[in-house]
Design a protein around this motif. Structure first.
Motif, mmCIF file in Angstrom:
data_model
loop_
_atom_site.group_PDB
_atom_site.id
_atom_site.type_symbol
_atom_site.label_atom_id
_atom_site.label_comp_id
_atom_site.label_asym_id
_atom_site.label_seq_id
_atom_site.Cartn_x
_atom_site.Cartn_y
_atom_site.Cartn_z
ATOM 1 N N GLU A 1 -7.381 -3.636 1.648
ATOM 2 C CA GLU A 1 -8.130 -2.457 1.196
ATOM 3 C C GLU A 1 -8.633 -1.634 2.372
ATOM 4 O O GLU A 1 -8.774 -0.416 2.273
ATOM 5 C CB GLU A 1 -9.307 -2.875 0.300
ATOM 6 C CG GLU A 1 -8.857 -3.409 -1.051
ATOM 7 C CD GLU A 1 -10.030 -3.602 -2.000
ATOM 8 O OE1 GLU A 1 -10.817 -2.666 -2.176
ATOM 9 O OE2 GLU A 1 -10.160 -4.712 -2.559
ATOM 10 N N GLU B 1 -5.858 2.919 -9.754
ATOM 11 C CA GLU B 1 -6.349 3.967 -8.875
ATOM 12 C C GLU B 1 -5.221 4.615 -8.075
ATOM 13 O O GLU B 1 -5.405 5.671 -7.476
ATOM 14 C CB GLU B 1 -7.255 3.305 -7.823
ATOM 15 C CG GLU B 1 -8.706 3.646 -7.827
ATOM 16 C CD GLU B 1 -9.404 2.733 -6.824
ATOM 17 O OE1 GLU B 1 -10.303 2.002 -7.263
ATOM 18 O OE2 GLU B 1 -9.037 2.732 -5.624
ATOM 19 N N SER C 1 0.276 3.796 1.503
ATOM 20 C CA SER C 1 0.198 4.419 2.830
ATOM 21 C C SER C 1 1.464 4.141 3.633
ATOM 22 O O SER C 1 1.704 4.763 4.659
ATOM 23 C CB SER C 1 -1.019 3.896 3.586
ATOM 24 O OG SER C 1 -0.807 2.544 3.929
ATOM 25 N N SER D 1 0.832 -1.201 0.000
ATOM 26 C CA SER D 1 0.000 0.000 0.000
ATOM 27 C C SER D 1 0.869 1.255 0.000
ATOM 28 O O SER D 1 1.878 1.311 0.704
ATOM 29 C CB SER D 1 -0.896 -0.015 1.248
ATOM 30 O OG SER D 1 -1.389 1.277 1.490
ATOM 31 N N LEU E 1 -6.910 -1.456 -8.430
ATOM 32 C CA LEU E 1 -6.358 -0.663 -7.326
ATOM 33 C C LEU E 1 -5.040 -0.021 -7.750
ATOM 34 O O LEU E 1 -4.728 1.108 -7.363
ATOM 35 C CB LEU E 1 -6.116 -1.536 -6.094
ATOM 36 C CG LEU E 1 -7.314 -2.271 -5.491
ATOM 37 C CD1 LEU E 1 -6.882 -3.066 -4.270
ATOM 38 C CD2 LEU E 1 -8.414 -1.289 -5.112
ATOM 39 N N THR F 1 -3.907 2.952 -5.353
ATOM 40 C CA THR F 1 -3.980 2.510 -3.957
ATOM 41 C C THR F 1 -3.218 1.210 -3.715
ATOM 42 O O THR F 1 -3.301 0.639 -2.640
ATOM 43 C CB THR F 1 -5.442 2.339 -3.504
ATOM 44 O OG1 THR F 1 -6.121 1.534 -4.456
ATOM 45 C CG2 THR F 1 -6.133 3.682 -3.403
#
Lengths: 491, 364
Positions: free
Chosen positions: B200, B224, B143, B141, B221, B226
């Protein structure tokens, strides 16, 4: 999306697709009527045939089956006190007492209308939430799933009648029984005694049949009576009465259906508890609820509305994430692979037509299923008047066949007989059996999600907003039901 | 049959005699058409609707077609013990007459590799008919602090979500250990689908998916923004090298990831263990076997038919959807690839068991 919806409706109403819906409905009804066989078995039967079929027709066939199993499974639940599939366990609680009071036709009719309404509401719900479904599913992490399972367990209170301590004992036993077999996160096999049959745990259908079916048959035989102990009402009037019952509790139907969609929608909770949860909620929140458990028609309407709606809800995680929300949708996923459809976000874009076709099929099959069941219910209801001695051997064979479908090994039959015998003694000793089943069904969910939550978050998950909301709901429902039962005592 | 009446035994004796005669008749095999009039059963150790079942049912009609007329090919699902029961039934209870095939997946080969006591079958007693690989892609991810492969190896906030330390997750777990990643591995998700949802949700931030699931659910994803693909597990080829995954030629294989992170070519018992679990779990994922002591004419005919089926354009288009566009290993080739997994040397085995014991608390 509206435009696409009508295009999908056009696909459904071609003669070839429509005939496959009807075929699916036929198979689903058969499988539902036979005790112990559920949507999983029905779809497994159809799966080998869909290789090389036109995708639209194959989907019509599969969804047709899944949609109506929970309509037809009411027959054995009401007439015999034996769950027709895992979705109609709670229907026994009030459906069977009604049959014994000679009101089988009324209970069946109410159940079918409730099933139809639930199924159609389920289809409408998934159509409406489709655009926002992905973020909604994503809101349920492991801690939230754990608390939902605990909410399910709190239903034990209402299902234990006036013996809460015994109910707790049974629920705890159910949790332990559910722990038999492979552990969720490690390759350890528990309580198997080296027996390969137990490696995958006790199959749900075997447990449900053993708990409810065998003791019931033994008791009927021992007393030598018929199921209907009181005079049977004429069939025609009672169908109308059933429809009136459903209309009178229309909000219960809507509420239970939405609840069913919700439970099916949340992956990993296990669709098999939806009928119990819905029954428990109905019993706790309805006025004059003392009659629940001894033949209140609302105790039939609530679970039947939600178990059909559940299949709609269960389609959401199946289609959008590839994680099945029920046994039947797990097999449906296999069918998708065969048809070259990969579930995932593209089911909302490139494959939207397929998704919409599924929703329409679901709604239509529910209507077909109800009409078919109503047309034969008068005939089938006469079963309740057949003396037990004549019915029992036939039933026993069907149940053994049903149990044997779980893994198709001797273990199924042995487990069925052992569980059934134990259940008979427990029933004689006045221990409530439904809490055992709830504990069993939720056992893996509780264990898995507790493990995951603690591994991931330590104890900080206890403060997650979703966890707090669900905990508050659990406390409120439990407190509410305690108040209701206290008031009942005072009277 | 405990009847005291001798006459009641007569039909039983006749039946037994007929059965014996039938067996003998079946023992003589026409070398030119070794299957005429016979039914071939494919044992699938999982329920209808699973990946193995779909694969078996997809190939069954094509095997039947290429085995010649007068042959029936049927699929039989033998359930239990997460796939082990089917293997035991095939090995212990079915006669080695070439009429029973066994469709295996990682759920059969990985417990075998680890010496799970319930496994009573031995792949050395099987003859390979057809093998087909699968692949997997590791992604992370955004993040996290990870932006590319080099930063993956330095990251300290990685959380991986998996199913079970002795299932297919062994492949990523061994890979992470070799890369010496600072990762918290949470195992116990219901399946790889549930683990992807956890990714997710942000409950985890490192995951892998098999090729078909990656293409359907993770590729969007990635578009996108992500999810970031890192590397594929790679494929073990006939010479035993780990090469790029043919379905994802643009992504580095794990071998390349290792070179990027560690700075040298991988070697040693850990690397051999990686290759073994990779073969057992992915490179030889779905295999069709029969007993190796089956009549040679039948083994040969099965291999020929499987090769013809694997070249049948109709089946290929079906297989592309089921398996994600990988080729096939034919007969002996499938065996050669597979034996790499099962001939794990003592040091690599010890390394693997040590990893499971020390990092995941699993003592086998």
């Amino acid at each position: 999306m509206i435009e696409a919806a009508f295009a999908a409706l056009g696909t459904l109403f071609t003669p070839s697709t429509l005939s496959f819906v009807l075929l699916g409905v036929g198979v689903g009804l058969m499988v539902g009527i036979l005790p112990g066989l559920g949507g999983t078995v029905g779809m497994s039967l159809a799966l080998p045939f869909i290789f090389g079929m036109d995708p639209d027709q194959a989907i019509a066939l599969l969804i047709g089956i899944a949609a109506v199993v929970h309509t037809a499974d009411t027959f054995p639940s009401v007439l015999l006190g034996v769950p027709g599939s895992s979705g109609s366990q709670a229907t026994i609680m009030d459906g069977y007492p009604l049959a014994r009071q000679g009101q089988a036709s009324r209970a069946l009719a109410a159940a079918f209308f409730a099933s139809m309404a639930g199924g159609v509401i389920g289809a409408v719900c998934i159509f409406l939430v489709l655009p926002v479904a992905r973020p909604m599913v994503l809101a349920f992490g492991s801690p939230e799933l754990l608390m939902l399972a605990v909410l399910g367990l709190s239903m034990v209170g209402i299902l234990s009648g006036d013996r809460p301590a015994r109910g707790m004992v049974m629920a705890a036993s159910g949790l332990l029984l559910g722990a038999v077999g492979a552990a969720p996160a490690t390759p350890f096999y528990r309580f198997t005694a080296g027996n390969l049959y137990l490696y995958d745990g006790i199959p749900l259908a075997v447990l449900a049949l053993g708990l409810f079916a065998l003791p019931e048959i033994l008791d009927l035989l021992a007393k030598g009576e018929r199921i209907a102990t009181e005079g049977t009402q004429p069939a025609r009037g009672s169908v109308l009465q059933g429809l009136k019952d459903v209309l009178a509790s229309k909000w219960l139907v809507v509420r239970s259906a939405v609840l069913g969609v919700g439970v099916g929608f949340i992956p990993g909770l296990g669709g098999s508890v939806v009928d119990w949860i819905s029954y428990g909620v109905a019993a706790r929140t309805s006025r004059d609820s003392e009659g629940f458990g001894s033949g209140d028609i609302r105790g039939v309407i609530a679970p039947e509305s939600s178990n059909n709606a559940k299949e709609g809800g269960a389609l959401i995680p199946t289609l959008l994430f590839g994680i099945p929300g029920s046994g039947a949708t797990a097999v449906l996923l296999g069918g998708f692979v065969v048809l070259g459809l990969q579930p995932g976000p593209r089911m909302l874009t490139d494959n939207l037509d397929v998704t919409l076709l599924i929703i329409w099929t679901l709604a239509l099959a529910n209507v077909f299923g109800t009409l078919a069941c109503l047309s034969v219910s008068g005939l089938v209801a006469r079963l309740a008047r057949v003396p037990a001695a004549r019915l029992a051997p036939f039933l026993l064979v069907i149940m053994l066949v049903g149990a044997y479908q779980s893994t198709r090994s001797w273990g199924d039959l042995i487990a069925f007989l052992v569980i059934g015998t134990l259940a008979w003694f427990l029933r004689r000793a006045d221990y409530p059996l439904p809490p055992l089943l709830i504990g069993f069904v939720l056992s893996t969910s509780v264990e898995r999600n507790l493990f995951l939550s603690v591994e991931r978050y330590g104890w900080s998950w206890l403060g997650h907003p979703g966890v707090l909301v669900i905990t508050a709901m659990t406390v409120a429902l439990t407190w509410g039901s305690m108040r209701v039962s206290k008031r009942a005592e005072q009277r | 049959m405990t009847s005291e009446n001798p006459r009641a035994r007569l039909p039983v004796l006749l039946l037994a005699a007929a059965a014996i005669a039938g067996c003998q008749a079946g023992g003589e095999i026409d070398e030119a058409a070794p299957f005429v009039g016979e039914t071939v059963e494919m044992i699938v150790p999982f329920r209808e609707g699973g990946g193995s079942d779909a694969y078996a049912r997809a190939i069954a009609p094509y095997l039947q077609k290429h085995l010649g007329s007068g042959v029936q090919v049927r699929v039989q699902n033998v359930l239990g013990a997460s796939g082990i029961q089917g293997g035991n039934e095939f090995a212990l209870r079915r006669r080695p007459d070439g009429l029973t095939l066994f469709v295996t997946s990682g759920s059969n080969s990985l417990p075998y590799l680890l010496g799970e006591p319930a496994v009573r079958y031995d792949f050395n007693d099987f003859a390979g008919i057809l093998g087909s690989p699968a692949g997997g892609v590791v992604y992370v991810s955004p993040s996290t602090a990870v932006r590319d492969l080099a930063s993956l190896c330095r990251a300290s906030d990685l959380i991986y979500g998996g199913v079970s330390p002795t299932g297919l997750d062994m492949v990523p777990l061994v890979a992470f250990a070799l890369l010496d990643l600072d990762v918290q591995s949470i195992l116990g998700y219901q399946g790889k689908g549930a683990a992807r949802v956890a990714f997710e949700q942000g409950e985890t931030n490192l995951d892998y998916q098999t090729s078909p699931a990656y293409l359907a659910s993770v590729a969007p994803l990635v578009d996108e923004g992500t999810a970031l693909p890192m590397f594929t597990f790679g494929q073990v080829d006939e010479s035993g090298e780990v090469v790029r995954d043919p379905v994802f030629p643009e992504l580095p294989s794990f071998r390349e990831a290792y070179v990027t992170c560690v700075g040298r070519e991988p070697a040693g018992p850990g690397w051999d263990a990686y290759k073994a679990v990779l073969v057992a779990g992915f490179s030889a994922q779905k295999n069709i076997w029969t007993h190796s002591d089956a009549p040679p004419a039948r083994i040969e005919a099965l291999r020929t038919a499987a090769a013809a089926a694997a070249a049948d354009p109709e089946f290929l288009s079906l297989a592309a959807e089921l398996l994600g566009g990988y080729g096939f290993f034919l007969g002996p080739e499938a065996e050669v690839v597979f034996r790499r997994a099962t001939s794990l040397d003592a040091a690599s085995r010890e390394w693997l068991l040590g990893l499971l014991r020390d990092r995941h608390g699993v003592s086998l």
